[in-house]
Design an enzyme around this catalytic site. Structure first.
Site, PDB file in Angstrom:
ATOM      1  N   PHE A 123       0.882  -0.632  -0.059  1.00 47.62           N
ATOM      2  CA  PHE A 123       0.396  -0.605  -0.402  1.00 47.62           C
ATOM      3  C   PHE A 123       1.158   1.226   0.048  1.00 47.62           C
ATOM      4  O   PHE A 123       1.348   1.524   0.657  1.00 47.62           O
ATOM      5  CB  PHE A 123      -1.104  -0.010   1.318  1.00 47.62           C
ATOM      6  CG  PHE A 123      -1.462   0.707   1.345  1.00 47.62           C
ATOM      7  CD1 PHE A 123      -2.920   1.022   0.413  1.00 47.62           C
ATOM      8  CD2 PHE A 123      -1.663   1.765   2.023  1.00 47.62           C
ATOM      9  CE1 PHE A 123      -3.935   2.084   0.991  1.00 47.62           C
ATOM     10  CE2 PHE A 123      -2.784   2.922   2.742  1.00 47.62           C
ATOM     11  CZ  PHE A 123      -3.642   3.003   1.771  1.00 47.62           C
ATOM     12  N   THR A 158       5.649  -0.190   3.379  1.00 46.54           N
ATOM     13  CA  THR A 158       5.818  -1.676   3.361  1.00 46.54           C
ATOM     14  C   THR A 158       5.539  -2.646   2.668  1.00 46.54           C
ATOM     15  O   THR A 158       4.645  -2.594   1.416  1.00 46.54           O
ATOM     16  CB  THR A 158       5.493  -1.795   4.621  1.00 46.54           C
ATOM     17  OG1 THR A 158       5.543  -0.944   5.738  1.00 46.54           O
ATOM     18  CG2 THR A 158       5.394  -3.183   5.374  1.00 46.54           C
ATOM     19  N   GLU A 363       0.923   3.626   9.227  1.00 48.94           N
ATOM     20  CA  GLU A 363      -0.438   3.466   9.181  1.00 48.94           C
ATOM     21  C   GLU A 363      -0.796   4.633   9.807  1.00 48.94           C
ATOM     22  O   GLU A 363      -2.140   4.711  10.162  1.00 48.94           O
ATOM     23  CB  GLU A 363      -0.625   2.375  10.024  1.00 48.94           C
ATOM     24  CG  GLU A 363      -0.252   1.151   8.788  1.00 48.94           C
ATOM     25  CD  GLU A 363      -0.570   0.530   7.893  1.00 48.94           C
ATOM     26  OE1 GLU A 363      -2.009  -0.091   8.388  1.00 48.94           O
ATOM     27  OE2 GLU A 363      -0.068  -1.059   7.345  1.00 48.94           O
TER      28      GLU A 363
HETATM   29  N1  CAA Z   1     -13.527   6.422   6.469  1.00 44.31           N
HETATM   30  C1  CAA Z   1     -14.418   7.275   5.414  1.00 44.31           C
HETATM   31  N2  CAA Z   1     -14.437   8.176   4.721  1.00 44.31           N
HETATM   32  C2  CAA Z   1     -13.462   8.872   5.449  1.00 44.31           C
HETATM   33  C3  CAA Z   1     -12.525   8.142   6.711  1.00 44.31           C
HETATM   34  C4  CAA Z   1     -12.510   7.042   6.896  1.00 44.31           C
HETATM   35  N3  CAA Z   1     -12.235   6.395   7.587  1.00 44.31           N
HETATM   36  N4  CAA Z   1     -11.544   9.317   7.367  1.00 44.31           N
HETATM   37  C5  CAA Z   1     -12.361  10.809   6.071  1.00 44.31           C
HETATM   38  N5  CAA Z   1     -13.388  10.108   5.371  1.00 44.31           N
HETATM   39  C6  CAA Z   1     -14.217  10.624   4.301  1.00 44.31           C
HETATM   40  C7  CAA Z   1     -14.428  11.950   4.687  1.00 44.31           C
HETATM   41  O1  CAA Z   1     -15.251  11.809   5.031  1.00 44.31           O
HETATM   42  C8  CAA Z   1     -13.805  13.458   3.977  1.00 44.31           C
HETATM   43  O2  CAA Z   1     -15.151  12.733   2.912  1.00 44.31           O
HETATM   44  P1  CAA Z   1     -15.480  14.382   1.780  1.00 44.31           P
HETATM   45  O3  CAA Z   1     -15.222  15.223   1.555  1.00 44.31           O
HETATM   46  O4  CAA Z   1     -16.976  13.556   1.506  1.00 44.31           O
HETATM   47  O5  CAA Z   1     -16.881  15.295   3.461  1.00 44.31           O
HETATM   48  C9  CAA Z   1     -12.668  13.065   3.093  1.00 44.31           C
HETATM   49  O6  CAA Z   1     -12.119  11.522   3.422  1.00 44.31           O
HETATM   50  C10 CAA Z   1     -11.634  14.010   3.686  1.00 44.31           C
HETATM   51  O7  CAA Z   1     -11.521  13.919   5.057  1.00 44.31           O
HETATM   52  P2  CAA Z   1     -10.730  14.659   6.403  1.00 44.31           P
HETATM   53  O8  CAA Z   1     -11.204  16.547   5.787  1.00 44.31           O
HETATM   54  O9  CAA Z   1     -11.011  14.222   7.132  1.00 44.31           O
HETATM   55  O10 CAA Z   1      -9.261  15.262   5.394  1.00 44.31           O
HETATM   56  P3  CAA Z   1      -7.534  15.376   6.074  1.00 44.31           P
HETATM   57  O11 CAA Z   1      -7.257  16.057   4.477  1.00 44.31           O
HETATM   58  O12 CAA Z   1      -8.421  15.991   6.984  1.00 44.31           O
HETATM   59  O13 CAA Z   1      -6.983  14.377   6.551  1.00 44.31           O
HETATM   60  C11 CAA Z   1      -6.579  12.629   8.111  1.00 44.31           C
HETATM   61  C12 CAA Z   1      -7.625  13.647   7.517  1.00 44.31           C
HETATM   62  C13 CAA Z   1      -7.345  11.978   8.667  1.00 44.31           C
HETATM   63  C14 CAA Z   1      -5.038  13.349   8.682  1.00 44.31           C
HETATM   64  C15 CAA Z   1      -5.020  11.831   6.790  1.00 44.31           C
HETATM   65  O14 CAA Z   1      -4.914  12.704   5.827  1.00 44.31           O
HETATM   66  C16 CAA Z   1      -4.903  10.651   7.731  1.00 44.31           C
HETATM   67  O15 CAA Z   1      -5.244   9.794   7.984  1.00 44.31           O
HETATM   68  N6  CAA Z   1      -3.968  10.824   7.582  1.00 44.31           N
HETATM   69  C17 CAA Z   1      -2.794   9.537   7.803  1.00 44.31           C
HETATM   70  C18 CAA Z   1      -2.115   8.806   6.832  1.00 44.31           C
HETATM   71  C19 CAA Z   1      -1.321   7.735   7.273  1.00 44.31           C
HETATM   72  O16 CAA Z   1      -1.803   6.810   7.514  1.00 44.31           O
HETATM   73  N7  CAA Z   1      -0.216   7.249   6.774  1.00 44.31           N
HETATM   74  C20 CAA Z   1       0.199   6.415   6.066  1.00 44.31           C
HETATM   75  C21 CAA Z   1       0.643   5.527   4.929  1.00 44.31           C
HETATM   76  S1  CAA Z   1       0.492   4.141   4.957  1.00 44.31           S
HETATM   77  C22 CAA Z   1       2.109   3.330   6.164  1.00 44.31           C
HETATM   78  O17 CAA Z   1       2.024   3.767   6.465  1.00 44.31           O
HETATM   79  C23 CAA Z   1       3.513   2.293   5.782  1.00 44.31           C
HETATM   80  C24 CAA Z   1       2.788   1.226   4.564  1.00 44.31           C
HETATM   81  O18 CAA Z   1       3.537   0.754   3.973  1.00 44.31           O
HETATM   82  C25 CAA Z   1       2.174   0.673   5.623  1.00 44.31           C
END
Ligand code: CAA
Length: 381
Positions: A123, A158, A363
């Protein structure tokens, strides 16, 4: 309210524990020391159907519930956190999103091979300038007829160096100049798809983490996961599921550290009695045991909500935040109970300590988890 595991969940725990101790146990210190992904382990994991834990049998998976999924990750992490990481990322944020949002074509083409372990998944979301802030993604997918041409790069992926299939987040521009965020299913042999050098990490050294580079990679439009406009939600929902897996991973590491230190406290004699008889140590054991139990409840509840088809965004963030935090605390205290022996590379405690730290970061950092939790809690007052 029933806190008993089902017979199936108990069997999964017993059988995966046995597998982990026998098959992963001897290799865990080696893959850590050599910082090497083990293809032999990958093959062994096929035998216990670890690559499609909650994917229905129809698509080659085991069709187990999400609590079983957590138990599998927990038990693998109790012995080898690197292996648990490879497995949880593959299951939760590669195979599961294709099952949840994919078309029948995508399921037949990609999911079956992922769920049977013929192919590994990744991912790819984080970038140099887009970590916590996913909306700052710079990778761009521009539509050209029936294909999207992808340019950009990802970091800290990852399974990056071993995955055949990667779900890649990108900003898109469609032919009619529609713009948004999409998740594209990419394959490692697509022209212009390049894998970076392995990261030299503090922990999780037996798992593969690399950058990915996309130079004009042409991705058929059939490979868009979910609808074009829903890509951000697909990514967020996938991460919700992924976070339960990370919580289970932290829980498994904490459990291992707890078992070792509790056992040691019963046998290590100082001042004429086992150190467990001293309040300074016995209180640590009590605190560790309580924190682990708490983390387990939060994790299984989030998994249960997912199985019920209910919203689990808040609960996934809570269990990920809590289990990873206490995971680090438990490893620290377990090492303290062991004293100088715990600091030695002869014992796995220092590995647990190095491995567990990242669960507070990947994540979604725990600061982002708290932002999600507070937003959800305040919205629902
Ligand atoms: N489920 C479904 N929809 C969701 C949601 C969820 N959990 N969270 C937000 N949304 C939707 C919202 O409802 C919104 O929809 P509308 O535009 O229709 O209203 C849209 O998504 C945008 O949401 P936000 O305004 O909340 O978005 P944001 O830009 O403020 O970001 C955040 C929110 C929670 C900070 C998000 O950016 C986030 O989770 N950041 C962390 C990223 C992350 O986890 N990165 C790790 C990557 S993978 C990794 O680590 C390595 C690997 O190899 C696995």
């Amino acid at each position: 309210m029933n806190f008993e595991l089902t017979e199936q969940q108990k069997v999964v725990r017993t059988s995966v524990r046995k597998f982990a101790e026998e098959v992963l146990g001897p290799n865990a210190p080696i893959v850590d020391k050599e910082a090497k992904f083990s293809w032999e382990t990958k093959k062994e994991l096929e035998k216990i159907n670890a690559w499609g834990i909650s994917i229905p049998e129809k698509y080659g998976g085991s069709g187990l519930d999400s609590i079983c999924n957590s138990i599998v990750i927990e038990e693998l992490a109790r012995v080898c956190a690197s292996t648990a990481l490879t497995v949880t990322v593959h299951n939760s944020v590669a195979a599961y999103p294709i099952y949840k949002f994919g078309t029948e074509y995508q399921k037949e083409k990609f999911l079956v091979e992922l769920a049977t372990g013929k192919k590994l998944g990744a991912f790819s979301l984080s970038e140099a300038n887009a970590g916590s802030d996913v909306s700052a993604t710079e990778t761009i997918a521009t539509q050209d007829g029936d294909e999207f041409v992808v340019n950009g790069s990802k970091i800290y992926v990852t399974n990056g160096g071993v995955a055949d299939i990667s779900l890649v987040g990108a900003k898109y521009v469609s032919e009619n100049n529609d713009k948004g965020f999409a998740i594209l299913i990419m394959e490692k042999d697509m022209l212009g798809y390049e894998i970076g050098e392995p990261e030299d990490k503090m922990g999780m050294r037996g798992s593969s983490t690399t950058a990915l580079y996309f130079d004009g990679v042409r991705v058929p439009k059939e490979n868009i996961l979910g609808s074009l406009r829903e890509g951000f939600k697909v990514a967020m929902h996938s991460l919700d599921a992924g976070r339960i897996g990370i919580a289970a991973q932290a829980l498994g590491i904490a459990q291992a550290a707890f078992e070792m230190s509790a056992d040691y406290s019963l046998h290590r004699v100082q001042f004429g009695r086992p150190i467990s008889k001293f309040q300074g140590v016995s209180f640590k054991i009590a605190e560790i045991a309580t924190k682990i139990e708490n983390a387990r409840f939060l994790t299984y509840r989030a998994a249960w909500l997912r199985d019920q088809g209910k919203s689990f965004t808040k609960e996934a963030a809570m269990c990920k935040y809590y289990a990873s935090m206490i995971g680090r605390e438990v490893c620290q205290e377990a090492l303290q109970i062991y004293g100088g022996y715990g600091y030695s590379k002869d014992l796995p405690l220092e590995r647990f300590y190095r491995d567990v730290k990242i669960t507070e970061i990947y994540e979604g950092t725990n600061e982002i988890m708290k932002a999600i939790i507070s937003r959800q809690v305040l919205q629902n007052l």
